[in-house]
Write an enzyme that holds these catalytic residues in place. Structure first.
Site, PDB file in Angstrom:
ATOM      1  N   HIS A  10      39.278  35.080  50.271  1.00 51.49           N
ATOM      2  CA  HIS A  10      39.242  36.095  49.576  1.00 51.49           C
ATOM      3  C   HIS A  10      38.257  37.127  48.505  1.00 51.49           C
ATOM      4  O   HIS A  10      38.521  36.319  47.307  1.00 51.49           O
ATOM      5  CB  HIS A  10      40.997  36.332  49.031  1.00 51.49           C
ATOM      6  CG  HIS A  10      41.856  36.749  48.514  1.00 51.49           C
ATOM      7  ND1 HIS A  10      42.482  37.362  47.248  1.00 51.49           N
ATOM      8  CD2 HIS A  10      42.109  38.871  48.890  1.00 51.49           C
ATOM      9  CE1 HIS A  10      42.715  38.495  47.210  1.00 51.49           C
ATOM     10  NE2 HIS A  10      42.630  39.402  48.180  1.00 51.49           N
ATOM     11  N   HIS A  52      38.573  46.676  43.123  1.00 58.54           N
ATOM     12  CA  HIS A  52      39.652  46.602  43.800  1.00 58.54           C
ATOM     13  C   HIS A  52      40.855  47.355  43.021  1.00 58.54           C
ATOM     14  O   HIS A  52      41.179  48.014  43.837  1.00 58.54           O
ATOM     15  CB  HIS A  52      40.551  45.357  43.558  1.00 58.54           C
ATOM     16  CG  HIS A  52      41.960  44.834  43.837  1.00 58.54           C
ATOM     17  ND1 HIS A  52      42.596  45.158  43.135  1.00 58.54           N
ATOM     18  CD2 HIS A  52      42.218  44.603  45.108  1.00 58.54           C
ATOM     19  CE1 HIS A  52      43.464  44.925  43.317  1.00 58.54           C
ATOM     20  NE2 HIS A  52      44.122  44.113  45.199  1.00 58.54           N
TER      21      HIS A  52
HETATM   22  O1  G3P Z   1      43.162  41.976  52.221  1.00 57.75           O
HETATM   23  C1  G3P Z   1      44.217  41.155  51.938  1.00 57.75           C
HETATM   24  C2  G3P Z   1      43.563  41.805  50.697  1.00 57.75           C
HETATM   25  O2  G3P Z   1      43.312  41.641  49.811  1.00 57.75           O
HETATM   26  C3  G3P Z   1      45.706  42.875  50.282  1.00 57.75           C
HETATM   27  O3  G3P Z   1      45.647  42.943  48.811  1.00 57.75           O
HETATM   28  O4  G3P Z   1      45.414  43.628  46.368  1.00 57.75           O
HETATM   29  O5  G3P Z   1      43.897  41.171  47.411  1.00 57.75           O
HETATM   30  O6  G3P Z   1      43.446  44.094  48.101  1.00 57.75           O
HETATM   31  P1  G3P Z   1      44.663  42.805  47.801  1.00 57.75           P
HETATM   32 MG    MG Z   2      42.084  43.195  49.451  1.00 59.48          MG
END
Ligand code: G3P
Ligand code: MG
Length: 255
Positions: A10, A52
């Site tokens: 992630h 982000h």
């Molecule tokens: O793509 C999955 C996840 O990254 C979505 O939430 O806020 O971490 O971008 P966020």
């Molecule tokens: Mg994300």
């Protein structure tokens, strides 16, 4: 149904590196990850960059915001010091830089299109067009080549519709915190291949409905090995994790 890797780092390197930077991509790679999720939004001059938050302050020094800053200036921002002094000076990268890094290193990408509110259509279009250009060698897509292409996802239905218009052959996954009753209609409208959802709200029944409808099912963000095993038993195909130290890239293949 899901020709992609099952465990995805992630934001590049999860909790081990500053999110959405090239250092994070390298960190995931060093840990054996060949699959990554990251967030993309547009600079003032329409260049897709990894970020982000629309506003500065958390991962880069503030005040300021992405939509009102030129890419050249965004790329000079320190996106590493917030995480640790070891990463001081690590810059915001463009999507193109990261995509090239991933291509060179055989890393599959889940590109989360994260538009600044108000820029949904524009962001979907820019990311789609650049991706088509970068992956022209792997196009036109056919099912056996799908794993060679990135997968777009977004919480923004409009951004994905726009991506569909400008790069119909790059697959899409609809991203939603909770699965709403019209989920199947949304996936059909997008001609999507997968549903991406928060594992915290998922139930075995919903997982089964998504799988029975023939879609891939991806969960975010799963940081406990036991929980990962549980949702995989429900039929979840893949998930992203921040804990690349606890959950290895080959986690689901282990006994
Ligand atoms: O793509 C999955 C996840 O990254 C979505 O939430 O806020 O971490 O971008 P966020
Ligand atoms: Mg994300």
């Amino acid at each position: 149904m899901w020709p992609y890797p099952k465990v995805v780092a992630h934001r590049g390197g999860g909790t081990l590196a500053p999110e959405n930077t090239l250092a994070a991509m390298q960190c995931g790679l060093d840990r054996g990850f060949r699959a990554v999720e990251f967030d993309v939004m547009l600079s003032k001059d329409g260049i897709p960059v990894l970020m982000h938050d629309p506003d500065f302050g958390r991962t880069v020094p503030g005040p300021g915001n992405v939509a009102q800053t030129l890419a050249a200036d965004l790329l000079r921002l320190d996106a590493g010091s917030w995480f640790s002094t070891a990463y001081a000076g690590e810059n915001v990268p463009t999507y193109e830089m990261v995509a090239l890094f991933c291509q060179q290193n055989g890393i599959w990408m889940n590109v989360e299109i994260k538009p600044v509110p108000g820029y949904e259509v524009e962001t979907g279009k820019a990311v789609a067009r650049l991706t088509r250009q970068l992956f022209s060698a792997a196009l036109p897509a056919n099912p056996s080549l799908m794993q060679a292409l990135p997968l777009f996802s977004s919480f923004s239905f409009e951004a994905l519709l726009s991506a569909k218009e400008h790069a119909p052959d790059i697959p899409r996954g609809f991203l939603t915190d909770t699965i709403q009753p019209d989920w199947q209609q949304k996936l059909q409208q997008l001609n999507a291949v997968a549903l991406h959802t928060n594992h915290k709200h998922l139930t075995p029944e919903l997982a089964s409905a998504v799988k029975q409808a023939g879609y891939g099912l991806f969960c975010y963000t799963v940081n406990q090995p036991d929980r990962a095993r549980e949702i995989m038993e429900w039929g979840v195909d893949a998930f992203c994790t921040d804990r690349i130290d606890l959950i290895a890239a080959n986690f689901v293949d282990l006994p």
